[in-house]
Design a protein around this motif. Structure first.
Motif, PDB file in Angstrom:
ATOM      1  N   ILE A  57      10.015  36.934  47.711  1.00  0.00           N
ATOM      2  CA  ILE A  57       9.165  37.728  46.824  1.00  0.00           C
ATOM      3  C   ILE A  57       7.705  37.326  47.014  1.00  0.00           C
ATOM      4  N   ARG A  58       7.445  36.028  47.146  1.00  0.00           N
ATOM      5  CA  ARG A  58       6.072  35.572  47.383  1.00  0.00           C
ATOM      6  C   ARG A  58       5.533  36.153  48.687  1.00  0.00           C
ATOM      7  N   GLN A  59       6.336  36.092  49.745  1.00  0.00           N
ATOM      8  CA  GLN A  59       5.895  36.618  51.045  1.00  0.00           C
ATOM      9  C   GLN A  59       5.636  38.122  50.965  1.00  0.00           C
ATOM     10  N   LEU A  60       6.531  38.846  50.321  1.00  0.00           N
ATOM     11  CA  LEU A  60       6.347  40.290  50.145  1.00  0.00           C
ATOM     12  C   LEU A  60       5.067  40.565  49.357  1.00  0.00           C
ATOM     13  N   TRP A  61       4.854  39.806  48.275  1.00  0.00           N
ATOM     14  CA  TRP A  61       3.699  40.080  47.427  1.00  0.00           C
ATOM     15  C   TRP A  61       2.388  39.699  48.108  1.00  0.00           C
ATOM     16  N   GLU A  62       2.432  38.760  49.031  1.00  0.00           N
ATOM     17  CA  GLU A  62       1.230  38.479  49.827  1.00  0.00           C
ATOM     18  C   GLU A  62       0.831  39.720  50.623  1.00  0.00           C
ATOM     19  N   GLN A  63       1.823  40.420  51.170  1.00  0.00           N
ATOM     20  CA  GLN A  63       1.550  41.649  51.923  1.00  0.00           C
ATOM     21  C   GLN A  63       1.021  42.741  50.994  1.00  0.00           C
ATOM     22  N   VAL A  64       1.618  42.876  49.817  1.00  0.00           N
ATOM     23  CA  VAL A  64       1.171  43.889  48.861  1.00  0.00           C
ATOM     24  C   VAL A  64      -0.269  43.606  48.446  1.00  0.00           C
ATOM     25  N   ILE A  65      -0.550  42.353  48.103  1.00  0.00           N
ATOM     26  CA  ILE A  65      -1.881  41.963  47.635  1.00  0.00           C
ATOM     27  C   ILE A  65      -2.931  42.129  48.731  1.00  0.00           C
ATOM     28  N   ALA A  66      -2.531  42.016  49.982  1.00  0.00           N
ATOM     29  CA  ALA A  66      -3.477  42.191  51.093  1.00  0.00           C
ATOM     30  C   ALA A  66      -4.120  43.577  51.063  1.00  0.00           C
ATOM     31  N   ASN A  67      -3.445  44.542  50.447  1.00  0.00           N
ATOM     32  CA  ASN A  67      -3.979  45.903  50.316  1.00  0.00           C
ATOM     33  C   ASN A  67      -4.854  46.064  49.078  1.00  0.00           C
ATOM     34  N   ALA A  68      -5.105  44.954  48.370  1.00  0.00           N
ATOM     35  CA  ALA A  68      -5.978  44.919  47.190  1.00  0.00           C
ATOM     36  C   ALA A  68      -5.644  45.981  46.146  1.00  0.00           C
ATOM     37  N   PRO A  69      -4.381  46.039  45.700  1.00  0.00           N
ATOM     38  CA  PRO A  69      -4.059  47.015  44.656  1.00  0.00           C
ATOM     39  C   PRO A  69      -4.677  46.591  43.325  1.00  0.00           C
ATOM     40  N   THR A  70      -4.969  47.552  42.491  1.00  0.00           N
ATOM     41  CA  THR A  70      -5.393  47.270  41.119  1.00  0.00           C
ATOM     42  C   THR A  70      -4.315  47.826  40.211  1.00  0.00           C
ATOM     43  N   MET A  71      -3.655  46.931  39.507  1.00  0.00           N
ATOM     44  CA  MET A  71      -2.599  47.356  38.601  1.00  0.00           C
ATOM     45  C   MET A  71      -3.166  47.487  37.194  1.00  0.00           C
ATOM     46  N   VAL A  72      -2.691  48.492  36.491  1.00  0.00           N
ATOM     47  CA  VAL A  72      -3.090  48.736  35.120  1.00  0.00           C
ATOM     48  C   VAL A  72      -1.866  48.497  34.243  1.00  0.00           C
ATOM     49  N   PRO A  73      -2.012  47.712  33.183  1.00  0.00           N
ATOM     50  CA  PRO A  73      -0.848  47.463  32.317  1.00  0.00           C
ATOM     51  C   PRO A  73      -0.297  48.761  31.743  1.00  0.00           C
ATOM     52  N   GLU A  74       1.020  48.816  31.669  1.00  0.00           N
ATOM     53  CA  GLU A  74       1.704  49.958  31.063  1.00  0.00           C
ATOM     54  C   GLU A  74       2.333  49.491  29.757  1.00  0.00           C
ATOM     55  N   PRO A  75       2.284  50.308  28.721  1.00  0.00           N
ATOM     56  CA  PRO A  75       2.862  49.876  27.441  1.00  0.00           C
ATOM     57  C   PRO A  75       4.375  49.711  27.568  1.00  0.00           C
ATOM     58  N   PRO A  76       4.918  48.578  27.111  1.00  0.00           N
ATOM     59  CA  PRO A  76       6.355  48.349  27.248  1.00  0.00           C
ATOM     60  C   PRO A  76       7.170  49.180  26.269  1.00  0.00           C
ATOM     61  N   LEU A  77       8.373  49.490  26.696  1.00  0.00           N
ATOM     62  CA  LEU A  77       9.368  50.064  25.792  1.00  0.00           C
ATOM     63  C   LEU A  77       9.985  48.894  25.025  1.00  0.00           C
ATOM     64  N   PRO A  78      10.702  49.133  23.936  1.00  0.00           N
ATOM     65  CA  PRO A  78      11.303  48.024  23.183  1.00  0.00           C
ATOM     66  C   PRO A  78      12.219  47.168  24.069  1.00  0.00           C
ATOM     67  N   THR A  79      12.098  45.865  23.919  1.00  0.00           N
ATOM     68  CA  THR A  79      12.908  44.908  24.679  1.00  0.00           C
ATOM     69  C   THR A  79      14.266  44.749  24.009  1.00  0.00           C
ATOM     70  N   LEU A  80      15.310  44.697  24.826  1.00  0.00           N
ATOM     71  CA  LEU A  80      16.662  44.419  24.335  1.00  0.00           C
ATOM     72  C   LEU A  80      16.991  42.980  24.688  1.00  0.00           C
ATOM     73  N   ILE A  81      17.397  42.178  23.696  1.00  0.00           N
ATOM     74  CA  ILE A  81      17.725  40.771  23.933  1.00  0.00           C
ATOM     75  C   ILE A  81      19.137  40.511  23.461  1.00  0.00           C
ATOM     76  N   SER A  82      19.914  39.841  24.310  1.00  0.00           N
ATOM     77  CA  SER A  82      21.254  39.384  23.968  1.00  0.00           C
ATOM     78  C   SER A  82      21.367  37.938  24.442  1.00  0.00           C
ATOM     79  N   GLY A  83      21.310  37.015  23.499  1.00  0.00           N
ATOM     80  CA  GLY A  83      21.367  35.600  23.864  1.00  0.00           C
ATOM     81  C   GLY A  83      20.184  35.224  24.740  1.00  0.00           C
TER      82      GLY A  83
END
Length: 125
Positions: A57-83
């Motif tokens: 995942i780190r190696q993949l994300w190094e490639q993604v980041i090399a393209n200088a993406p700008t991510m914008v936060p998206e509002p989360p849907l309700p989280t489901l938690i079980s234990g």
């Protein structure tokens, strides 16, 4: 942890993972993004394939980041938690499909992603 390793904020709630993912991607921190995943986590990315393990995942994300993406936060849907498991999700801004992640609570109380489906598009008929 080595002496020179950066101290990074831990996700103390499952919802923190998405925010930290966006912040670290925008900062160009591929190692920081990978640190949000368990050692044997699975990411369904790039589309149509899987990336398995924190190091991959780190190696993949190094490639993604090399393209200088700008991510914008998206509002989360309700989280489901079980234990010690949580399902988090966000609707993409374009309204097409959804994003979903499974996180697991760690021994220190923080959360890490186990499964990540960053792009899930509803098939068209």
């Amino acid at each position: 942890m080595t002496e020179n390793a950066p101290v990074r904020e831990r996700a103390m709630r499952p919802e923190d993972l998405t925010r930290l993912f966006v912040e670290r991607t925008n900062a160009g921190d591929a190692a920081g993004v990978a640190a949000l995943y368990e050692e044997d986590a699975v990411m369904a990315y790039p589309p149509g394939s899987q990336t398995v393990g924190r190091e991959a995942i780190r190696q993949l994300w190094e490639q993604v980041i090399a393209n200088a993406p700008t991510m914008v936060p998206e509002p989360p849907l309700p989280t489901l938690i079980s234990g010690d498991l949580a399902l988090t999700s966000t609707p993409p801004r374009d309204g097409a499909g959804a994003r979903a992640q499974v996180a697991r609570r760690q021994a220190d109380g923080s959360w890490l992603r186990v499964l990540d489906q960053p792009e899930f598009v509803t098939p068209t008929a």
